[in-house]
Structure formats: structure tokens, C-alpha cells
Design a protein around this motif. Structure first.
Motif, PDB file in Angstrom:
ATOM      1  N   LYS A 110     -21.077 -27.624 -11.768  1.00 25.39           N
ATOM      2  CA  LYS A 110     -22.108 -26.659 -11.808  1.00 25.39           C
ATOM      3  C   LYS A 110     -21.591 -25.174 -11.429  1.00 25.39           C
ATOM      4  O   LYS A 110     -22.065 -24.197 -12.004  1.00 25.39           O
ATOM      5  N   ASP A 111     -20.708 -24.960 -10.369  1.00 27.26           N
ATOM      6  CA  ASP A 111     -20.000 -23.972  -9.976  1.00 27.26           C
ATOM      7  C   ASP A 111     -19.061 -23.329 -10.901  1.00 27.26           C
ATOM      8  O   ASP A 111     -18.404 -22.367 -10.397  1.00 27.26           O
ATOM      9  N   ILE A 112     -18.846 -23.778 -12.183  1.00 28.96           N
ATOM     10  CA  ILE A 112     -17.747 -23.277 -12.969  1.00 28.96           C
ATOM     11  C   ILE A 112     -17.933 -21.901 -13.342  1.00 28.96           C
ATOM     12  O   ILE A 112     -19.176 -21.746 -13.768  1.00 28.96           O
ATOM     13  N   ASP A 113     -16.981 -21.160 -13.605  1.00 30.04           N
ATOM     14  CA  ASP A 113     -17.133 -19.832 -14.297  1.00 30.04           C
ATOM     15  C   ASP A 113     -16.706 -19.947 -15.723  1.00 30.04           C
ATOM     16  O   ASP A 113     -15.696 -19.968 -16.149  1.00 30.04           O
ATOM     17  N   LEU A 114     -17.790 -20.034 -16.520  1.00 30.15           N
ATOM     18  CA  LEU A 114     -17.585 -20.329 -18.054  1.00 30.15           C
ATOM     19  C   LEU A 114     -16.919 -19.100 -18.576  1.00 30.15           C
ATOM     20  O   LEU A 114     -15.974 -19.568 -19.938  1.00 30.15           O
ATOM     21  N   GLU A 117     -32.649 -32.226 -16.596  1.00 27.02           N
ATOM     22  CA  GLU A 117     -33.126 -33.557 -16.725  1.00 27.02           C
ATOM     23  C   GLU A 117     -31.911 -34.295 -17.501  1.00 27.02           C
ATOM     24  O   GLU A 117     -31.207 -33.686 -18.425  1.00 27.02           O
ATOM     25  N   LYS A 118     -31.417 -35.299 -17.148  1.00 28.02           N
ATOM     26  CA  LYS A 118     -30.446 -36.306 -17.643  1.00 28.02           C
ATOM     27  C   LYS A 118     -29.018 -35.775 -17.484  1.00 28.02           C
ATOM     28  O   LYS A 118     -28.241 -36.379 -17.831  1.00 28.02           O
ATOM     29  N   ILE A 119     -28.937 -34.625 -16.734  1.00 26.40           N
ATOM     30  CA  ILE A 119     -27.635 -34.051 -16.051  1.00 26.40           C
ATOM     31  C   ILE A 119     -27.541 -34.182 -14.613  1.00 26.40           C
ATOM     32  O   ILE A 119     -28.640 -33.707 -14.129  1.00 26.40           O
ATOM     33  N   ASP A 120     -26.445 -34.691 -14.091  1.00 25.45           N
ATOM     34  CA  ASP A 120     -26.374 -34.414 -12.782  1.00 25.45           C
ATOM     35  C   ASP A 120     -26.761 -33.290 -12.136  1.00 25.45           C
ATOM     36  O   ASP A 120     -26.035 -32.204 -12.874  1.00 25.45           O
ATOM     37  N   GLU A 121     -27.182 -33.110 -11.058  1.00 24.37           N
ATOM     38  CA  GLU A 121     -27.484 -31.789 -10.475  1.00 24.37           C
ATOM     39  C   GLU A 121     -26.363 -31.129 -10.058  1.00 24.37           C
ATOM     40  O   GLU A 121     -26.412 -29.878  -9.751  1.00 24.37           O
ATOM     41  N   ASN A 122     -25.125 -31.619  -9.915  1.00 29.06           N
ATOM     42  CA  ASN A 122     -23.976 -30.845  -9.885  1.00 29.06           C
ATOM     43  C   ASN A 122     -23.121 -30.529 -10.784  1.00 29.06           C
ATOM     44  O   ASN A 122     -21.829 -29.941 -10.880  1.00 29.06           O
ATOM     45  N   GLU A 123     -23.637 -30.801 -12.199  1.00 28.59           N
ATOM     46  CA  GLU A 123     -23.132 -30.648 -13.199  1.00 28.59           C
ATOM     47  C   GLU A 123     -23.840 -29.693 -14.314  1.00 28.59           C
ATOM     48  O   GLU A 123     -25.067 -29.346 -14.093  1.00 28.59           O
TER      49      GLU A 123
END
Length: 439
Positions: free
Chosen positions: A372-376, A398-404
Motif C-alpha cells: 500500500k505504501d508503494i510510490d506508483l 473491499e476484496k483487497i488486503d488492507e496492506n495492498e
């Protein structure tokens, strides 16, 4: 306003017919060939007639655009029929005789403006082109300022001189230039020089000289003959040139080194600062030729665009090979061969703009899970080195891990069959940097 162009079905006359029609003028063109005339009428949306006198009577501006060798006879035919208050022009490269005839034969109240456009019919526009106006002293010409302003507004460089001064300058700019290079071509022929073979031994200046000779002798020989034979200033120019050739030849035969050096120094003194300018300009020409060839060689195996220098048609594909004077371009499953001298290599932005306007774009969308903290922006910068790519969606929830974080990338291509390979390469790269593909 009606503009009649005598000889407007071909060459520069046709060019002006198209140009002026596109500027909102009503245009009449005349010419002897009925089939060609009707084709031009349909192509350009102008009015065609095979009657020069009829065209001259109807025009508010009458432009004579015929070969030099018939210009005088056409002036004699049409000048007396131009309406009072109208403008009579010619656009031949000789000005003294046409100017005199137009003034003598036209009615009182007809205005005359001899003109010389210094470009050919392959020119895309008037922008940065030289147009010479040679107004006469017959009477004040109300059209002069309007024509002058119109040309400048179109980006042309306008030069105003007398007809006599024009012919003197053109006798050198055109007459002497053509005479020298045509003579050089004849000399190489008589010496039996294999031109193609000689290029293998060529210095950059020789290469430029050969290209200029080829450019001139490959043109319409009748036009060049007329330029030599109808300019009253040519004889003096030829005599002076031949005298100098004979003088330098005699100096060389006598091995008179001091006189040879003195001759060159005197010429350089006459040129003044133009010697430095000439050196710089010729260096740029040499550099441009070698640099573009170098860029082409480095582009082998890559996607390129080549623009034809005259037609401006674009050839797009993968550069397969550069050899001798030729380029081999792969377009889909076909190969075409182009001559290097006829095309120029398009810059990246110019090519991209052309592709956007002319080619259908295909795409594939791929979703990837990252921490989730990735710099796109960093990921996108990395990928743009390999793909034409953009991020079209970001999602967490929803349906995505909270860390992703889910990011959907769109890969674009102008070749539909390349999408599979591009997708495979993309998948491999993102997995190597910690991404997980979403299916």
C-alpha cells in the motif's frame, strides 16, 4: 476578387491556383490541354478555360505563368485584353523584357507588377520563401502595397528591385550557378568518371558538389536552357567566368604559385566576412548529412518514421538495414527500400504526433497488487522506459488486503500482434519488483 492564371494547369501556376483558391479567391486557370485543365478544375475547385484571352478579360488580377520561351508571345496575346483597373503580373525568372512588354501593350489604367517567386511547385507554403517584386515607373500602382503585405503576412521574404537589377542578380544567382554546375557535369562525363565509384573516395565537399550537380542536371533541361538564353545579362557573366577560368588555368600551367595564391587572397578579400559564414554553413551541411546517417545506423532494429522531403509522405516501420544510399524499412510483413537522400528522419515527438493522428492504437489492461505504501510514480517511470503505458485506475478496499493497493495499467501499441509479447514482458518485470498479478 477573380484571379486569372494563364498557364495555371501545371507547375508553379497550378501551385498558385491551389494556394489562392484556399485563401478564398475565385480562380480561373487557362491552358491548352483540355483533359489536364478539366482534371485541375475538378481537383482544385477552380474554373478552367482553354482561352487565354477570355481568362485575361475576366480577371481582376491576371498572372502569366508559362515557360520563359513563350512568355513574351503570351504577353503579346493577353496584355491588350486585361481590363482597366486590373493588375497584370508575370512570374517568370526573367524580368526586363516581360516588364517592358506588359507596360507597352496593356491598356491605360492597367497596373503592372512583374514578380519572381524564388521557389518551385513542390514547396508546401510561402513561409520563409523569397518572392521578388520588380515594380515599374509607369504610374503609381495601388496593388503594390496590398500584394507586398499579403505575401509578408503569409511568411514570405519580399525583395523589391528594378527589373534590370533583378536580371543582373539572377544572372549570377541562377545563370552563373547553373552554368558552372552544368559545365562540371559535362566535364566529369568527358573525363569518364564513374560518379558512384568516385563517392567512395569523396571528401565532404566533393560529396556536396556531386549532390548539387546531380540536383541541377536532373531538372527540366528546357527550363535551364531558357534561363541561360533569355536573360540579357548572361553573356557578360559567361565571358567574365570563362576569362577567369582561362586565367587560373594559365597560372597553373606556368606553375606560378605566387599568382595562384594572390588570386585566392583577392577573392577572399572580396568575400570578406562571407568566407567565415560560408565555412560555417558548409560545415553544418556536411555535419547534417553525416549526423543523420549516424542516427539511422544507431536506429537499426528500432521503430522509426521517415518523411519524404518533397511529398511529405511518411514511411513508418522497423528499420532493418542501412547500406550504401538506401534504407530498408520493415512494414508489417513487407520490406520497402528508400533512398536516404529522399527522406528525413522524424524526431520522436513528430513521429508520436503522426502516429496519434494516423494510426489505430490497441491496448491491454493489466491489474497488479503492490504494497500500500508503494510510490506508483516511481513504478510508472521505470515502466515507461519499456512500454507506452499509463495508470488508468487505483483501488484499495473491499476484496483487497488492507496492506495492498491495486493499480491497473494500460499498455498501448500501434501493432495489435505485439500486445501478447508486451503483456508477457510486463508481467515478468512487475513480478521481479514485488508486484502480484490480479486475475
Amino acid at each position: 476578387m477573380i484571379i486569372s492564371i494563364i498557364g495555371g494547369t501545371d507547375g508553379l501556376g497550378k501551385w498558385f491556383a491551389s494556394f489562392l483558391k484556399n485563401r478564398g479567391f475565385d480562380v480561373i486557370v487557362s491552358g491548352r490541354d483540355l483533359v489536364k485543365g478539366k482534371d485541375v478544375e475538378n481537383e482544385l475547385g477552380v474554373i478552367y478555360t482553354n482561352d487565354n484571352i477570355d481568362a485575361a478579360k475576366k480577371g481582376d488580377i491576371v498572372i502569366i505563368s508559362v515557360p520563359i520561351n513563350v512568355t513574351e508571345s503570351v504577353i503579346k496575346d493577353v496584355a491588350p485584353h486585361v481590363r482597366e483597373g486590373s493588375l497584370l503580373m508575370d512570374i517568370t525568372s526573367i524580368k526586363e523584357k516581360p516588364s517592358k512588354l506588359m507596360n507597352e501593350l496593356s491598356k491605360s489604367g492597367v497596373f503592372v507588377l512583374p514578380t519572381h517567386p524564388m521557389f518551385g511547385p513542390e514547396t508546401p507554403s510561402l513561409n520563409r520563401q523569397v518572392v521578388i517584386l520588380t515594380p515599374t515607373e509607369k504610374e503609381k500602382n495601388p496593388f503594390f502595397e496590398k500584394i507586398h503585405e499579403f505575401l509578408e503576412n503569409e511568411g514570405a521574404k519580399v525583395i523589391v528591385v528594378s527589373p534590370k537589377e533583378h536580371d543582373k542578380i539572377m544572372g549570377v544567382v541562377q545563370g552563373l550557378t547553373h552554368f558552372v554546375y552544368i559545365s562540371l557535369g559535362s566535364t566529369l562525363k568527358d573525363l569518364g568518371i564513374d560518379i558512384k565509384e568516385s563517392r567512395n573516395f569523396a571528401s565532404p565537399i566533393y560529396e556536396l558538389m556531386i549532390n548539387i550537380i546531380a540536383r541541377i542536371i536532373g531538372q527540366n533541361p528546357y527550363l535551364y536552357a531558357d534561363i541561360q538564353m533569355h536573360n540579357p545579362q548572361i553573356k557578360t557573366i559567361h565571358d567574365t567566368f570563362i576569362k577567369n577560368c582561362e586565367n587560373i588555368s594559365e597560372i597553373v600551367q606556368n606553375k606560378d604559385r605566387d599568382s595562384f595564391v594572390e588570386n585566392m587572397k583577392n577573392s577572399a578579400k572580396h568575400f570578406g566576412n562571407e568566407t567565415k559564414r560560408g565555412l560555417n554553413c558548409s560545415n553544418k551541411a556536411v555535419y547534417a548529412i553525416s549526423k543523420e546517417t549516424e542516427k539511422l545506423i544507431k536506429s537499426v532494429g528500432k521503430e522509426i518514421g521517415l518523411k519524404h522531403i518533397y511529398s511529405e509522405n511518411v514511411h513508418y516501420g522497423i528499420l532493418k538495414e542501412v547500406y550504401a544510399d538506401n534504407i530498408v524499412l520493415k512494414q508489417n510483413e513487407k520490406e520497402i527500400i528508400l533512398n536516404i537522400s529522399n527522406v528525413s528522419l522524424m524526431e520522436n515527438k513528430e513521429l508520436e504526433d503522426w502516429k496519434t493522428e494516423n494510426l489505430e492504437k490497441y491496448f491491454v489492461d493489466i491489474s497488479v497488487l503492490f504494497k500500500k505504501d508503494i510510490d506508483l510514480s516511481i513504478i510508472l517511470e521505470l515502466l515507461t522506459h519499456k512500454f507506452e503505458i499509463e495508470v488508468i485506475d487505483k483501488y484499495s478496499g473491499e476484496k483487497i488486503d488492507e496492506n495492498e493497493l491495486s493499480a491497473t495499467f494500460r499498455i498501448n501499441s500501434y501493432e495489435k500482434e505485439d500486445l501478447k509479447t508486451l503483456k508477457e514482458n510486463f508481467n515478468e518485470i512487475v513480478e521481479n519488483i514485488g508486484g502480484k498479478l490480479r486475475y
